[in-house]
Enzyme design. Structure first.
Site, PDB file in Angstrom:
ATOM      1  N   ASP A  46      41.937  46.248  19.287  1.00  0.00           N
ATOM      2  CA  ASP A  46      42.885  45.255  19.771  1.00  0.00           C
ATOM      3  C   ASP A  46      43.074  44.752  18.367  1.00  0.00           C
ATOM      4  O   ASP A  46      42.535  44.823  17.322  1.00  0.00           O
ATOM      5  CB  ASP A  46      42.600  44.111  20.472  1.00  0.00           C
ATOM      6  CG  ASP A  46      43.556  43.216  21.232  1.00  0.00           C
ATOM      7  OD1 ASP A  46      43.661  43.548  22.564  1.00  0.00           O
ATOM      8  OD2 ASP A  46      44.363  42.696  20.630  1.00  0.00           O
ATOM      9  N   LYS A  51      39.440  38.219  19.797  1.00  0.00           N
ATOM     10  CA  LYS A  51      39.386  38.914  21.167  1.00  0.00           C
ATOM     11  C   LYS A  51      38.178  40.022  20.902  1.00  0.00           C
ATOM     12  O   LYS A  51      37.281  40.045  21.710  1.00  0.00           O
ATOM     13  CB  LYS A  51      40.633  39.654  21.625  1.00  0.00           C
ATOM     14  CG  LYS A  51      40.421  39.794  23.238  1.00  0.00           C
ATOM     15  CD  LYS A  51      41.946  40.140  23.610  1.00  0.00           C
ATOM     16  CE  LYS A  51      42.598  39.015  24.049  1.00  0.00           C
ATOM     17  NZ  LYS A  51      43.999  39.376  24.809  1.00  0.00           N
ATOM     18  N   PHE A 169      47.316  50.535  38.514  1.00  0.00           N
ATOM     19  CA  PHE A 169      47.472  49.651  39.630  1.00  0.00           C
ATOM     20  C   PHE A 169      46.543  48.572  39.934  1.00  0.00           C
ATOM     21  O   PHE A 169      46.648  47.963  41.129  1.00  0.00           O
ATOM     22  CB  PHE A 169      47.715  50.593  40.957  1.00  0.00           C
ATOM     23  CG  PHE A 169      48.597  51.863  40.608  1.00  0.00           C
ATOM     24  CD1 PHE A 169      50.049  51.674  40.911  1.00  0.00           C
ATOM     25  CD2 PHE A 169      47.956  53.122  40.388  1.00  0.00           C
ATOM     26  CE1 PHE A 169      50.751  52.529  40.629  1.00  0.00           C
ATOM     27  CE2 PHE A 169      49.017  54.115  40.205  1.00  0.00           C
ATOM     28  CZ  PHE A 169      50.550  53.982  40.383  1.00  0.00           C
ATOM     29  N   ARG A 171      44.473  45.331  40.477  1.00  0.00           N
ATOM     30  CA  ARG A 171      44.608  43.712  40.853  1.00  0.00           C
ATOM     31  C   ARG A 171      43.815  42.841  40.148  1.00  0.00           C
ATOM     32  O   ARG A 171      42.615  42.973  40.306  1.00  0.00           O
ATOM     33  CB  ARG A 171      44.779  43.551  42.224  1.00  0.00           C
ATOM     34  CG  ARG A 171      45.748  44.569  43.245  1.00  0.00           C
ATOM     35  CD  ARG A 171      45.371  44.461  44.417  1.00  0.00           C
ATOM     36  NE  ARG A 171      43.841  45.038  44.556  1.00  0.00           N
ATOM     37  CZ  ARG A 171      43.257  45.118  45.616  1.00  0.00           C
ATOM     38  NH1 ARG A 171      43.658  44.285  46.772  1.00  0.00           N
ATOM     39  NH2 ARG A 171      41.985  45.619  45.782  1.00  0.00           N
ATOM     40  N   PHE A 269      50.933  41.659  52.231  1.00  0.00           N
ATOM     41  CA  PHE A 269      51.997  41.245  51.290  1.00  0.00           C
ATOM     42  C   PHE A 269      53.075  40.715  52.194  1.00  0.00           C
ATOM     43  O   PHE A 269      54.155  40.467  51.851  1.00  0.00           O
ATOM     44  CB  PHE A 269      52.336  42.254  50.426  1.00  0.00           C
ATOM     45  CG  PHE A 269      51.560  42.661  49.263  1.00  0.00           C
ATOM     46  CD1 PHE A 269      50.422  42.855  49.292  1.00  0.00           C
ATOM     47  CD2 PHE A 269      52.425  42.026  48.136  1.00  0.00           C
ATOM     48  CE1 PHE A 269      49.605  42.901  48.270  1.00  0.00           C
ATOM     49  CE2 PHE A 269      51.735  42.102  46.988  1.00  0.00           C
ATOM     50  CZ  PHE A 269      50.155  42.496  46.907  1.00  0.00           C
ATOM     51  N   CYS A 280      53.070  40.694  35.997  1.00  0.00           N
ATOM     52  CA  CYS A 280      53.492  41.759  36.424  1.00  0.00           C
ATOM     53  C   CYS A 280      54.691  41.750  37.298  1.00  0.00           C
ATOM     54  O   CYS A 280      55.976  42.339  36.628  1.00  0.00           O
ATOM     55  CB  CYS A 280      52.282  42.694  36.832  1.00  0.00           C
ATOM     56  SG  CYS A 280      51.204  43.312  35.847  1.00  0.00           S
ATOM     57  N   LYS A 283      58.308  40.249  35.799  1.00  0.00           N
ATOM     58  CA  LYS A 283      58.924  41.136  34.656  1.00  0.00           C
ATOM     59  C   LYS A 283      59.208  42.437  35.026  1.00  0.00           C
ATOM     60  O   LYS A 283      60.046  43.254  34.347  1.00  0.00           O
ATOM     61  CB  LYS A 283      58.367  40.869  33.419  1.00  0.00           C
ATOM     62  CG  LYS A 283      56.737  41.396  33.508  1.00  0.00           C
ATOM     63  CD  LYS A 283      56.568  42.439  32.757  1.00  0.00           C
ATOM     64  CE  LYS A 283      54.731  42.865  32.482  1.00  0.00           C
ATOM     65  NZ  LYS A 283      54.637  44.256  32.349  1.00  0.00           N
ATOM     66  N   LYS A 343      47.433  33.436  41.016  1.00  0.00           N
ATOM     67  CA  LYS A 343      47.010  33.726  42.129  1.00  0.00           C
ATOM     68  C   LYS A 343      45.478  33.373  42.128  1.00  0.00           C
ATOM     69  O   LYS A 343      44.913  33.104  41.063  1.00  0.00           O
ATOM     70  CB  LYS A 343      47.115  35.196  42.735  1.00  0.00           C
ATOM     71  CG  LYS A 343      46.511  36.246  41.752  1.00  0.00           C
ATOM     72  CD  LYS A 343      46.478  37.619  42.322  1.00  0.00           C
ATOM     73  CE  LYS A 343      45.809  38.488  41.531  1.00  0.00           C
ATOM     74  NZ  LYS A 343      45.653  39.920  42.002  1.00  0.00           N
TER      75      LYS A 343
HETATM   76  P1  NAD Z   1      47.264  41.417  28.019  1.00  0.00           P
HETATM   77  O1  NAD Z   1      48.480  40.414  27.386  1.00  0.00           O
HETATM   78  O2  NAD Z   1      46.150  40.755  28.720  1.00  0.00           O
HETATM   79  O3  NAD Z   1      46.696  42.267  26.960  1.00  0.00           O
HETATM   80  C1  NAD Z   1      47.467  42.934  25.988  1.00  0.00           C
HETATM   81  C2  NAD Z   1      46.340  43.163  24.822  1.00  0.00           C
HETATM   82  O4  NAD Z   1      47.136  43.986  23.917  1.00  0.00           O
HETATM   83  C3  NAD Z   1      46.292  41.858  23.881  1.00  0.00           C
HETATM   84  O5  NAD Z   1      44.821  41.976  23.951  1.00  0.00           O
HETATM   85  C4  NAD Z   1      47.197  41.931  22.685  1.00  0.00           C
HETATM   86  O6  NAD Z   1      46.298  41.337  21.578  1.00  0.00           O
HETATM   87  C5  NAD Z   1      46.922  43.442  22.468  1.00  0.00           C
HETATM   88  N1  NAD Z   1      47.817  44.153  21.576  1.00  0.00           N
HETATM   89  C6  NAD Z   1      49.175  43.859  21.576  1.00  0.00           C
HETATM   90  N2  NAD Z   1      49.589  44.590  20.467  1.00  0.00           N
HETATM   91  C7  NAD Z   1      48.689  45.466  20.097  1.00  0.00           C
HETATM   92  C8  NAD Z   1      48.695  46.600  19.166  1.00  0.00           C
HETATM   93  N3  NAD Z   1      49.702  46.704  18.296  1.00  0.00           N
HETATM   94  N4  NAD Z   1      47.807  47.174  19.019  1.00  0.00           N
HETATM   95  C9  NAD Z   1      46.502  46.882  19.641  1.00  0.00           C
HETATM   96  N5  NAD Z   1      46.434  45.930  20.636  1.00  0.00           N
HETATM   97  C10 NAD Z   1      47.608  45.138  20.760  1.00  0.00           C
HETATM   98  O7  NAD Z   1      48.239  42.348  29.167  1.00  0.00           O
HETATM   99  P2  NAD Z   1      47.732  43.067  30.340  1.00  0.00           P
HETATM  100  O8  NAD Z   1      47.854  42.153  31.632  1.00  0.00           O
HETATM  101  O9  NAD Z   1      46.369  43.793  29.968  1.00  0.00           O
HETATM  102  O10 NAD Z   1      48.765  44.103  30.558  1.00  0.00           O
HETATM  103  C11 NAD Z   1      48.966  45.187  29.562  1.00  0.00           C
HETATM  104  C12 NAD Z   1      49.775  46.104  30.487  1.00  0.00           C
HETATM  105  O11 NAD Z   1      49.339  46.782  31.536  1.00  0.00           O
HETATM  106  C13 NAD Z   1      51.206  45.750  30.790  1.00  0.00           C
HETATM  107  O12 NAD Z   1      52.219  46.693  30.514  1.00  0.00           O
HETATM  108  C14 NAD Z   1      51.090  45.319  32.041  1.00  0.00           C
HETATM  109  O13 NAD Z   1      52.309  45.351  32.755  1.00  0.00           O
HETATM  110  C15 NAD Z   1      50.354  46.509  32.728  1.00  0.00           C
HETATM  111  N6  NAD Z   1      49.386  46.093  33.804  1.00  0.00           N
HETATM  112  C16 NAD Z   1      48.709  45.066  33.963  1.00  0.00           C
HETATM  113  C17 NAD Z   1      48.000  44.733  35.198  1.00  0.00           C
HETATM  114  C18 NAD Z   1      47.277  43.412  35.204  1.00  0.00           C
HETATM  115  O14 NAD Z   1      46.918  43.167  36.305  1.00  0.00           O
HETATM  116  N7  NAD Z   1      47.387  42.567  34.338  1.00  0.00           N
HETATM  117  C19 NAD Z   1      48.066  45.812  36.161  1.00  0.00           C
HETATM  118  C20 NAD Z   1      48.654  46.797  35.908  1.00  0.00           C
HETATM  119  C21 NAD Z   1      49.392  47.285  34.927  1.00  0.00           C
END
Ligand code: NAD
Length: 453
Positions: A46, A51, A169, A171, A269, A280, A283, A343
């Site tokens: 990261d 973190k 996918f 949750r 749902f 999610c 956006k 949620k």
């Molecule tokens: P998040 O914001 O919790 O995590 C993203 C992480 O990426 C952060 O820790 C950030 O510091 C890091 N980051 C940013 N730029 C970076 C880089 N250049 N190199 C390395 N690390 C970097 O986001 P999230 O909720 O984990 O979501 C990530 C992706 O997964 C999104 O596209 C989201 O739509 C998708 N997604 C999320 C979920 C969910 O439930 N959160 C479920 C399915 C899909």
């Protein structure tokens, strides 16, 4: 060699690939931890050193049931490490999972791909041997094809590096189970070699009998946004019915129950209430509509704008109900908001309907006290202008109106008498249909809920 790793090696025909996970947020940290628990050697990467430090010391930086225990187990096994070094990642990994964020771009409905682009580019500069880069982030269709070109142009290993898409996918609140036992795996690939690498990287999950859908890159990207659009549409559908119920004097909870018995429709749902939020669904449907317009097929998903509109109107309607219960005037009213997270079982406050409602009430002059079992700290950081309390009963002290905004089980279990003893007025808006109206009314509460008489 530990048991999990020995088991993994024994079941695999080729050596288990070494995995990196780029981006260790909600998705990436969960993925990295679970893959290490399954027996893989995993390096989490990261750009946020704080973190990485917390994860390395065994602390999950967000609320996710079951994950802290698995992090401890994975670190103990010696198979999971974290770093900020892309160079180390490039040297270490055979399969690199891209899990960085794709938020909504400021001032637009499009997805902001700057994090994905920079993560992929930075990683690619360190790829000196054959490797597979696997996108897991949710992206607009066409991104994977563009990134393939980028990776192969930048990587010292050139076309030896391939790219695949494996949408996620999971949750929040069920992330561990969804990662270890997903309903399906989707592999978007361009080559038999890439598919083989993905099958090796998910071998323990595939062996459980998890269905695998192998497809091209564009389809894999679309699966994720299509799934989220369907779910958002289902929620907004029942909430549109709630709007009609409100003026017709009907009860949307009875309507939803009756619809749910039709197994062509199903009850999941189909819960009316304050609607969806989080990092999610909102956006993703906006970015999908935006991308469809770019591709000249905006009309095909124009309904998503309506889905979004219905969803946002539920927030406004919740504010109206609070105003009605407060006697028509919010200025000076003391309101207690039960819930901040988007949620239950999460501390995620991204686009949280609860905080949107709380902030609107605040802007309209109400004194708002927010309480949430897990998200208070995050909420306080984002909205310091609100008042916070860690306990629901003490948060309700002196309230003119209580409004339930996130359906945590802790709130469902509140005793109406105990809360009634501390409020100024026994008036409650149940934004999530989480409470038993008869019980609250019997305790002398004026009870209101969206879509009910
Ligand atoms: P998040 O914001 O919790 O995590 C993203 C992480 O990426 C952060 O820790 C950030 O510091 C890091 N980051 C940013 N730029 C970076 C880089 N250049 N190199 C390395 N690390 C970097 O986001 P999230 O909720 O984990 O979501 C990530 C992706 O997964 C999104 O596209 C989201 O739509 C998708 N997604 C999320 C979920 C969910 O439930 N959160 C479920 C399915 C899909």
């Amino acid at each position: 060699m530990s048991t999990a790793h020995a088991l993994l090696e024994a079941t695999m025909t080729a050596p288990a690939p070494r995995l990196t996970v780029i981006g260790t947020g909600y998705l990436g940290a969960t993925h990295a931890i679970c893959m290490a628990v399954l027996g893989f050697d995993v390096l989490g990467v990261d750009v946020d050193p704080a973190k990485i430090e917390r994860l390395s010391s065994g602390e999950v930086p967000f609320f996710e049931p079951g994950l802290p225990e698995l992090l401890a187990k994975a670190l103990d096994s010696g198979r999971l490490r974290f770093t900020t070094s892309f160079e180390e990642a490039g040297e270490f990994g055979d399969v690199h999972f891209i899990c960085v964020g794709t938020p909504q771009r400021k001032g637009s409905n499009a997805a902001d791909l700057t994090y994905v682009d920079s993560a992929v580019e930075e990683l690619a500069t360190h790829l000196r041997r054959r490797a597979l880069v696997v996108g897991k982030s949710t992206v607009p269709v066409g991104t994977a094809a563009r990134l393939t070109e980028l990776v192969q142009r930048v990587a010292p290993a050139g076309t030896e590096v391939e790219l695949a898409w494996n949408p996620e996918f999971l949750r929040e609140g069920y992330a561990v189970d969804d990662t270890l036992r997903p309903d399906r795996l989707v592999f978007g690939t361009d080559s038999a070699w890439a598919e083989e690498q993905l099958r090796a990287a998910f071998e323990p999950i595939i062996t459980q009998g998890t269905p695998v859908v192998v497809t091209d890159l564009a389809t894999a990207e679309l699966v994720k946004v299509a799934a989220n659009s369907f779910l958002a549409t289902k929620i907004s559908y029942i909430n549109a019915m709630a709007e009609v119920c409100e003026v017709a004097g009907a009860d949307v909870t009875g309507l939803a129950e009756a619809l749910a018995y039709d197994d062509r429709i199903g009850g999941r749902f189909l819960k009316p209430g304050l609607g969806f939020g989080g990092g999610c669904l909102p956006k993703d449907i906006r970015a999908f509509a935006h991308r469809a317009e770019e591709l000249g097929v905006g009309q095909a998903v124009a309904f998503l704008r309506e889905v979004d509109g219905i969803n946002l109107r539920r927030r406004a309607r919740t504010v109206d109900l609070v105003r009605e219960l407060a006697g028509g005037e919010l200025a000076g009213a003391r309101v207690t908001a039960l819930g901040a997270a988007f949620k239950p079982n999460s501390d995620d406050i991204r686009d949280a309907p609860a905080l949107d409602v709380a902030m609107t009430l605040h802007r309209l002059g109400a004194h708002v006290t927010v309480t949430d079992p897990a998200a208070t700290e995050n909420a306080q950081r984002a909205f310091p202008e609100l008042t916070y309390d860690t306990d629901a009963i003490s948060a309700a002290g002196g309230a003119d109106v209580v409004v339930l905004l996130t359906e945590w089980s802790q709130f469902r279990e509140i005793d109406p008498e105990a809360m009634g003893a501390v409020v100024a007025q026994r008036r409650i808006v149940d934004g999530r249909h989480a409470l038993e109206p008869a019980e609250w009314r019997a305790a002398g509460w004026e009870y209101r809920a969206l879509g009910r008489p």
